[in-house]
Motif scaffolding. Sequence first.
Motif, PDB file in Angstrom:
ATOM      1  N   LEU A   1     -26.924 -51.601  10.124  1.00 45.17           N
ATOM      2  CA  LEU A   1     -27.996 -52.345  10.069  1.00 45.17           C
ATOM      3  C   LEU A   1     -28.913 -51.818  11.352  1.00 45.17           C
ATOM      4  O   LEU A   1     -30.304 -51.681  10.256  1.00 45.17           O
ATOM      5  N   VAL A   2     -28.960 -51.283  12.675  1.00 40.46           N
ATOM      6  CA  VAL A   2     -29.857 -50.967  12.564  1.00 40.46           C
ATOM      7  C   VAL A   2     -30.167 -49.569  12.610  1.00 40.46           C
ATOM      8  O   VAL A   2     -31.332 -48.713  12.573  1.00 40.46           O
ATOM      9  N   SER A   3     -29.209 -48.757  12.777  1.00 37.77           N
ATOM     10  CA  SER A   3     -29.210 -47.614  12.242  1.00 37.77           C
ATOM     11  C   SER A   3     -30.424 -47.421  10.627  1.00 37.77           C
ATOM     12  O   SER A   3     -30.895 -45.934  11.043  1.00 37.77           O
ATOM     13  N   GLY A   4     -29.451 -48.201   9.529  1.00 41.53           N
ATOM     14  CA  GLY A   4     -29.880 -47.876   8.594  1.00 41.53           C
ATOM     15  C   GLY A   4     -31.527 -48.675   8.639  1.00 41.53           C
ATOM     16  O   GLY A   4     -32.899 -47.626   7.968  1.00 41.53           O
ATOM     17  N   ILE A   5     -32.352 -49.440   9.364  1.00 40.66           N
ATOM     18  CA  ILE A   5     -33.777 -49.601   9.280  1.00 40.66           C
ATOM     19  C   ILE A   5     -34.581 -48.700  10.177  1.00 40.66           C
ATOM     20  O   ILE A   5     -35.644 -48.408   9.568  1.00 40.66           O
ATOM     21  N   LEU A   6     -34.090 -48.878  10.968  1.00 41.75           N
ATOM     22  CA  LEU A   6     -34.879 -47.400  11.893  1.00 41.75           C
ATOM     23  C   LEU A   6     -34.853 -46.512  11.275  1.00 41.75           C
ATOM     24  O   LEU A   6     -36.294 -46.035  10.794  1.00 41.75           O
ATOM     25  N   TRP A   7     -33.858 -45.360  10.703  1.00 42.75           N
ATOM     26  CA  TRP A   7     -34.011 -44.240   9.421  1.00 42.75           C
ATOM     27  C   TRP A   7     -34.647 -44.225   9.078  1.00 42.75           C
ATOM     28  O   TRP A   7     -35.997 -44.271   8.052  1.00 42.75           O
ATOM     29  N   CYS A   8     -34.414 -45.743   7.812  1.00 42.38           N
ATOM     30  CA  CYS A   8     -35.825 -46.388   6.228  1.00 42.38           C
ATOM     31  C   CYS A   8     -37.335 -46.558   6.999  1.00 42.38           C
ATOM     32  O   CYS A   8     -37.852 -46.036   6.292  1.00 42.38           O
ATOM     33  N   PHE A   9     -36.900 -46.696   7.620  1.00 45.44           N
ATOM     34  CA  PHE A   9     -38.628 -47.131   8.806  1.00 45.44           C
ATOM     35  C   PHE A   9     -39.537 -45.728   8.769  1.00 45.44           C
ATOM     36  O   PHE A   9     -40.620 -45.222   8.804  1.00 45.44           O
ATOM     37  N   TYR A  10     -38.666 -44.468   9.448  1.00 45.33           N
ATOM     38  CA  TYR A  10     -39.296 -43.448   9.771  1.00 45.33           C
ATOM     39  C   TYR A  10     -38.974 -42.690   8.486  1.00 45.33           C
ATOM     40  O   TYR A  10     -40.404 -42.038   8.222  1.00 45.33           O
ATOM     41  N   ILE A  11     -38.201 -42.655   7.605  1.00 44.29           N
ATOM     42  CA  ILE A  11     -38.523 -41.780   6.157  1.00 44.29           C
ATOM     43  C   ILE A  11     -38.992 -42.514   5.122  1.00 44.29           C
ATOM     44  O   ILE A  11     -40.045 -41.085   4.167  1.00 44.29           O
ATOM     45  N   TYR A  12     -39.388 -43.328   4.965  1.00 42.40           N
ATOM     46  CA  TYR A  12     -39.894 -44.048   3.996  1.00 42.40           C
ATOM     47  C   TYR A  12     -41.583 -44.614   4.359  1.00 42.40           C
ATOM     48  O   TYR A  12     -42.815 -44.784   3.216  1.00 42.40           O
ATOM     49  N   TYR A  13     -41.333 -45.140   5.797  1.00 43.74           N
ATOM     50  CA  TYR A  13     -43.165 -44.822   6.227  1.00 43.74           C
ATOM     51  C   TYR A  13     -43.703 -44.499   6.829  1.00 43.74           C
ATOM     52  O   TYR A  13     -45.153 -44.230   7.455  1.00 43.74           O
ATOM     53  N   LEU A  14     -42.867 -44.778   7.988  1.00 42.00           N
ATOM     54  CA  LEU A  14     -43.733 -43.805   9.565  1.00 42.00           C
ATOM     55  C   LEU A  14     -44.138 -42.121   8.625  1.00 42.00           C
ATOM     56  O   LEU A  14     -44.743 -41.268   8.852  1.00 42.00           O
ATOM     57  N   LYS A  15     -43.229 -41.279   8.101  1.00 40.75           N
ATOM     58  CA  LYS A  15     -43.479 -40.120   7.200  1.00 40.75           C
ATOM     59  C   LYS A  15     -43.487 -40.233   5.656  1.00 40.75           C
ATOM     60  O   LYS A  15     -42.859 -39.997   5.283  1.00 40.75           O
ATOM     61  N   HIS A  16     -44.585 -41.182   5.038  1.00 34.61           N
ATOM     62  CA  HIS A  16     -44.479 -41.640   3.845  1.00 34.61           C
ATOM     63  C   HIS A  16     -44.738 -40.586   3.199  1.00 34.61           C
ATOM     64  O   HIS A  16     -45.510 -39.777   3.900  1.00 34.61           O
ATOM     65  N   ASN A  17     -44.563 -40.123   1.899  1.00 36.75           N
ATOM     66  CA  ASN A  17     -44.613 -38.862   1.347  1.00 36.75           C
ATOM     67  C   ASN A  17     -44.047 -37.348   1.646  1.00 36.75           C
ATOM     68  O   ASN A  17     -44.351 -36.402   1.255  1.00 36.75           O
ATOM     69  N   VAL A  18     -44.045 -37.572   2.833  1.00 35.38           N
ATOM     70  CA  VAL A  18     -43.062 -36.017   3.728  1.00 35.38           C
ATOM     71  C   VAL A  18     -41.870 -35.726   3.224  1.00 35.38           C
ATOM     72  O   VAL A  18     -41.591 -34.543   2.425  1.00 35.38           O
ATOM     73  N   TYR A  19     -40.591 -36.673   3.438  1.00 38.66           N
ATOM     74  CA  TYR A  19     -39.334 -36.403   3.305  1.00 38.66           C
ATOM     75  C   TYR A  19     -38.957 -36.904   1.547  1.00 38.66           C
ATOM     76  O   TYR A  19     -38.543 -35.697   0.791  1.00 38.66           O
ATOM     77  N   VAL A  20     -39.738 -37.264   1.616  1.00 43.41           N
ATOM     78  CA  VAL A  20     -39.297 -38.366   0.089  1.00 43.41           C
ATOM     79  C   VAL A  20     -40.599 -38.791  -0.536  1.00 43.41           C
ATOM     80  O   VAL A  20     -41.029 -39.441   0.099  1.00 43.41           O
ATOM     81  N   PRO A  21     -41.228 -38.184  -1.620  1.00 48.41           N
ATOM     82  CA  PRO A  21     -42.299 -38.449  -2.512  1.00 48.41           C
ATOM     83  C   PRO A  21     -42.359 -39.905  -2.911  1.00 48.41           C
ATOM     84  O   PRO A  21     -41.081 -40.706  -3.153  1.00 48.41           O
ATOM     85  N   LYS A  22     -43.146 -40.695  -3.226  1.00 49.16           N
ATOM     86  CA  LYS A  22     -43.383 -41.836  -3.465  1.00 49.16           C
ATOM     87  C   LYS A  22     -42.342 -42.551  -4.180  1.00 49.16           C
ATOM     88  O   LYS A  22     -41.936 -43.592  -4.288  1.00 49.16           O
ATOM     89  N   ASP A  23     -42.549 -41.740  -5.935  1.00 53.74           N
ATOM     90  CA  ASP A  23     -41.742 -41.856  -6.650  1.00 53.74           C
ATOM     91  C   ASP A  23     -40.058 -42.011  -6.288  1.00 53.74           C
ATOM     92  O   ASP A  23     -39.318 -42.725  -7.142  1.00 53.74           O
ATOM     93  N   ALA A  24     -39.629 -41.590  -5.670  1.00 60.10           N
ATOM     94  CA  ALA A  24     -37.952 -41.747  -4.969  1.00 60.10           C
ATOM     95  C   ALA A  24     -37.876 -42.913  -3.882  1.00 60.10           C
ATOM     96  O   ALA A  24     -36.431 -42.686  -3.500  1.00 60.10           O
ATOM     97  N   ILE A  25     -38.699 -42.823  -3.655  1.00 55.04           N
ATOM     98  CA  ILE A  25     -38.486 -44.085  -2.590  1.00 55.04           C
ATOM     99  C   ILE A  25     -37.360 -45.359  -3.366  1.00 55.04           C
ATOM    100  O   ILE A  25     -37.822 -46.523  -4.168  1.00 55.04           O
ATOM    101  N   PRO A  26     -35.869 -46.206  -3.085  1.00 59.82           N
ATOM    102  CA  PRO A  26     -36.160 -46.780  -3.696  1.00 59.82           C
ATOM    103  C   PRO A  26     -36.152 -47.898  -3.173  1.00 59.82           C
ATOM    104  O   PRO A  26     -37.403 -48.592  -1.866  1.00 59.82           O
ATOM    105  N   SER A  27     -36.286 -49.170  -3.884  1.00 54.44           N
ATOM    106  CA  SER A  27     -36.984 -50.000  -3.973  1.00 54.44           C
ATOM    107  C   SER A  27     -36.049 -51.294  -3.212  1.00 54.44           C
ATOM    108  O   SER A  27     -35.624 -51.024  -2.419  1.00 54.44           O
ATOM    109  N   ARG A  28     -37.397 -52.256  -3.069  1.00 56.01           N
ATOM    110  CA  ARG A  28     -36.568 -53.515  -1.470  1.00 56.01           C
ATOM    111  C   ARG A  28     -34.824 -54.168  -1.829  1.00 56.01           C
ATOM    112  O   ARG A  28     -34.114 -54.306  -1.705  1.00 56.01           O
ATOM    113  N   LYS A  29     -35.216 -54.068  -3.093  1.00 57.98           N
ATOM    114  CA  LYS A  29     -34.482 -54.876  -3.986  1.00 57.98           C
ATOM    115  C   LYS A  29     -33.279 -54.225  -4.185  1.00 57.98           C
ATOM    116  O   LYS A  29     -31.751 -54.679  -3.835  1.00 57.98           O
TER     117      LYS A  29
END
Length: 271
Positions: A51-79
């Motif tokens: 949980l901790v590694s997953g949450i931190l990594w998702c926060f980094y690649i999807y939010y802090l680095k938004h659109n840098v590593y993963v395009p917006k339309d490729a970010i998985p949904s919260r669901k």
Amino acid sequence: MDDYLKLFVEETSWYNDIVLGSILPEKWLAVLPHFYQGWLRNYIGGTLLYLVSGILWCFYIYYLKHNVYVPKDAIPSRKAMLLQIGVAMKAMPMYTALPTISEYMIEHGWTKCFSRISDVGWAAYLCYLIVYLVIVEFGIYWMHRELHDIKPLYKHLHATHHIYNKQNTLSPFAGLAFHPLDGILQAMPHVISLFLLPVHLRTHIALLFIEGIWTANIHDCIHMKLWPVMGAGYHTIHHTTYRHNYGHYTIWMDWMFGTLRDPEEDEAKKM
């Protein structure tokens, strides 16, 4: 009990005290058998790591680095991510039974494990570690490949993981989203190795838990251009073709057995 085997029990008891000593009353620990203490410690450690590694990594690649590593339309949904977490958490009690059972076998002298690196020396330790990793790589490659090739195994076990088959459905949380028996089968080479060659106990436990971080990494869809590492670029292809890139840490087994597909070559063909 053999004096040398007591070293293993003392070490795992120390791990139990570190993890459980701060959350359970001492009188509860005193009546809980050593085997169940080990399972509870592995369960808590495995859950926190996931949980901790997953949450931190998702926060980094999807939010802090938004659109840098993963395009917006490729970010998985919260669901999608919550579904993956749910599958992983249902399997976690069985996942963590595997290191608990391996520790039991080590403590009872059924394996070739050693307790201290000084028992064999650094040169021998490193040689054993390399052979161990080769056995694990070979074993996971073929176990993974057979989970695809043997249709009942795929249908009843591995298909649970392969519902995540597009970039916008894959996330670090998919790394442990398996049918519990599937996850255990793919980790079995770690345990089989204990009977084939001398393995350092602490290294064995560490590598089992590093699996949790590694599987999160290869499901984030970010291509790591570091040869010969089997990074997420290779594994994303696996999730879309189902017939390539079965390997684990490296590309060597896929290269040897003709199942390698390079993400950079795929990109070049698209251009």
